[in-house]
Design a protein around this motif. Sequence first.
Motif, PDB file in Angstrom:
ATOM      1  N   GLY A  52       0.978  -1.243   0.005  1.00  0.00           N
ATOM      2  CA  GLY A  52       0.181   0.036  -0.001  1.00  0.00           C
ATOM      3  C   GLY A  52       0.731   1.506  -0.079  1.00  0.00           C
ATOM      4  N   LEU A  53       1.865   1.281   0.670  1.00  0.00           N
ATOM      5  CA  LEU A  53       2.745   2.483   0.700  1.00  0.00           C
ATOM      6  C   LEU A  53       3.410   2.623  -0.575  1.00  0.00           C
ATOM      7  N   LEU A  54       3.899   1.539  -1.203  1.00  0.00           N
ATOM      8  CA  LEU A  54       4.443   1.755  -2.598  1.00  0.00           C
ATOM      9  C   LEU A  54       3.656   2.247  -3.580  1.00  0.00           C
ATOM     10  N   LYS A  55       2.261   2.462  -3.405  1.00  0.00           N
ATOM     11  CA  LYS A  55       1.376   3.068  -4.294  1.00  0.00           C
ATOM     12  C   LYS A  55       1.304   4.266  -4.201  1.00  0.00           C
ATOM     13  N   ARG A  56       2.468   5.103  -4.443  1.00  0.00           N
ATOM     14  CA  ARG A  56       2.117   6.397  -4.528  1.00  0.00           C
ATOM     15  C   ARG A  56       3.420   7.068  -5.610  1.00  0.00           C
ATOM     16  N   GLU A  57       3.106   8.297  -5.829  1.00  0.00           N
ATOM     17  CA  GLU A  57       4.304   9.032  -6.779  1.00  0.00           C
ATOM     18  C   GLU A  57       5.116   9.454  -5.767  1.00  0.00           C
ATOM     19  N   TRP A  58       6.379   9.061  -5.790  1.00  0.00           N
ATOM     20  CA  TRP A  58       7.580   9.643  -4.940  1.00  0.00           C
ATOM     21  C   TRP A  58       8.054  10.916  -5.423  1.00  0.00           C
ATOM     22  N   LYS A  59       8.058  11.861  -4.486  1.00  0.00           N
ATOM     23  CA  LYS A  59       8.536  13.276  -4.811  1.00  0.00           C
ATOM     24  C   LYS A  59       9.613  13.740  -3.777  1.00  0.00           C
ATOM     25  N   MET A  60      10.203  14.378  -4.197  1.00  0.00           N
ATOM     26  CA  MET A  60      11.237  15.321  -3.200  1.00  0.00           C
ATOM     27  C   MET A  60      10.464  16.571  -2.659  1.00  0.00           C
ATOM     28  N   LEU A  61      11.128  17.100  -1.605  1.00  0.00           N
ATOM     29  CA  LEU A  61      10.379  18.522  -0.964  1.00  0.00           C
ATOM     30  C   LEU A  61      11.345  19.543  -1.345  1.00  0.00           C
ATOM     31  N   ILE A  62      10.756  20.703  -1.937  1.00  0.00           N
ATOM     32  CA  ILE A  62      11.683  21.616  -2.336  1.00  0.00           C
ATOM     33  C   ILE A  62      10.535  22.862  -2.146  1.00  0.00           C
ATOM     34  N   GLY A  63      11.000  23.868  -1.314  1.00  0.00           N
ATOM     35  CA  GLY A  63      10.232  24.859  -1.187  1.00  0.00           C
ATOM     36  C   GLY A  63       8.776  24.858  -0.425  1.00  0.00           C
ATOM     37  N   GLY A  64       8.579  23.702   0.020  1.00  0.00           N
ATOM     38  CA  GLY A  64       7.460  23.550   0.434  1.00  0.00           C
ATOM     39  C   GLY A  64       6.510  22.484  -0.255  1.00  0.00           C
ATOM     40  N   GLU A  65       6.737  22.174  -1.661  1.00  0.00           N
ATOM     41  CA  GLU A  65       6.076  21.412  -2.809  1.00  0.00           C
ATOM     42  C   GLU A  65       6.913  20.148  -2.754  1.00  0.00           C
ATOM     43  N   LEU A  66       6.028  19.296  -3.209  1.00  0.00           N
ATOM     44  CA  LEU A  66       6.301  17.923  -3.491  1.00  0.00           C
ATOM     45  C   LEU A  66       6.598  17.797  -4.929  1.00  0.00           C
ATOM     46  N   VAL A  67       7.941  17.683  -5.405  1.00  0.00           N
ATOM     47  CA  VAL A  67       8.170  17.670  -7.027  1.00  0.00           C
ATOM     48  C   VAL A  67       9.137  16.666  -7.113  1.00  0.00           C
ATOM     49  N   GLY A  68       8.880  16.451  -8.471  1.00  0.00           N
ATOM     50  CA  GLY A  68       9.915  15.505  -9.481  1.00  0.00           C
ATOM     51  C   GLY A  68      11.238  16.484  -9.701  1.00  0.00           C
TER      52      GLY A  68
END
Length: 495
Positions: free
Chosen positions: A13-29
Amino acid sequence: MNTVSDNQQALDGLLKREWKMLIGGELVGSLSGETMATASPHDGRHLADVPLAGTDDVNRAVDAAKAAFPSWRDTPLVERAALVRIFADKLQERSQDLGLLDAADVGNPVTAMVGDVNIAAEMLRYQAGVAFEVKGSTLPSPNRNWLVTRREPYGVVGRIVAYNHPIMFAASKIGAPVVMGNTLVLKAPDQAPLSTLLLAEIVREVFPPGVVNLVTGTGAITGDALVKHPDVKRLSLVGSVETGRRVQAAAASVGVKQISLELGGKNPMIVCPDADIESVIQGAASGMNCHWCQGQSCGSITRLFLHEDIHDAVLEGLVTRLRSIQIGDPLDPTTQMGCLVSQQQYDKVAGYVQAGKDDGARLVTGGGRPRGAQYEDGFFVEPTVFADVNMGMRIAREEIFGPVLSVLKWRDLNSVIEQANGLSYGLTGAVWTNDIKTALTVAGELDAGYVWINGTGSHYLGAPFSGHRNSGTDSEEGIEELQSYTQLKTVSIAL
């Protein structure tokens, strides 16, 4: 207690997500869209694709931290500390999820990895409390002037953490720089980035945008860009001696930076003839850190110096103890020892085992993959002990970073202290004896940053952890760590 099946289902269940970094308060690729894969060292299963941050991504993370710094610096300490405590609480609320990700990603037992989350939370609360004791001074003046010192944050801080305890390092390393008023860009470990990216979701709930930024990528690209960024004046690394030297050189190529390094060790345990044999066996087995991270720890005991009078009894008991360790699936709550993090690390450890044999050491136990079909696809290595080792052998001189222990026999105390200090490492050490004079003498003579008497491995809140010589610079885990994230300024006030 959850079963393996329960944990596997929760992990899926945990792996079913889009993995994003955190930059400037936003989750980004990543700006380029590039990713890198991470796989389970237990069975080779593909786990996820995570962003591969390039130089442009690091630049925008540093820019975000730089923009957030003035406001964060001016936020009252009591408010900064309160947010760190909230962060610790939310971290523990997700302890099972974070522990599962680390178990899958790095191969450490899930029970130990959930424990790592709790350790990180305790450290964060300690840092939030002790921050109020980081103070300036009033100094004597030759006239009626007032001389005072004050401690001020650096600004943007960069931290690079290691794979052996991903969430414990990533989470706990946020506290000291941030509570002291700095903003942060933290790079996750190449080999095990997933828990840091889940941590990004927690950080985003707590801290203002840009105060904490979390990036993933490789050391050669992402780490190098962070180290060389001109706006990052303060850096810290948990890693190998070789990586530490590269970081120092790379940082120096662009400017003068303050750098803290927690590096490798080849840590000795000196056992005197009066020591309690059963306690020594337990201490040596525990000090190998097989139960926590398969010996992949810079602080592990890797050289066991046994006095000749008790050598055989300790060796026999130690082998029995190590053979009883339950090796298995990292997701199984009953597993006591998991697998190494990667094929590269497995090959490295196997190479040292072969070197020990080639150099004439006696393999007493372990040395290979456990028997059984369940171990065939993973990077499993049994707890390994070599006897009849001397200091001319590679296994006695070089850091292996795996569950391999070298046993050396001694007769003269001065000689064994000289051997213990005879390498360029100086991280930890231990002495076992019931004679207080001997204990304090040897502890004083060992050239290491952390020495246990009749103990191994334990860390205590507030007790600084640091290395001597090639094992590192500066101290962490105590008030000294918080002080190191401030610059000292003297102010002269004319009356």
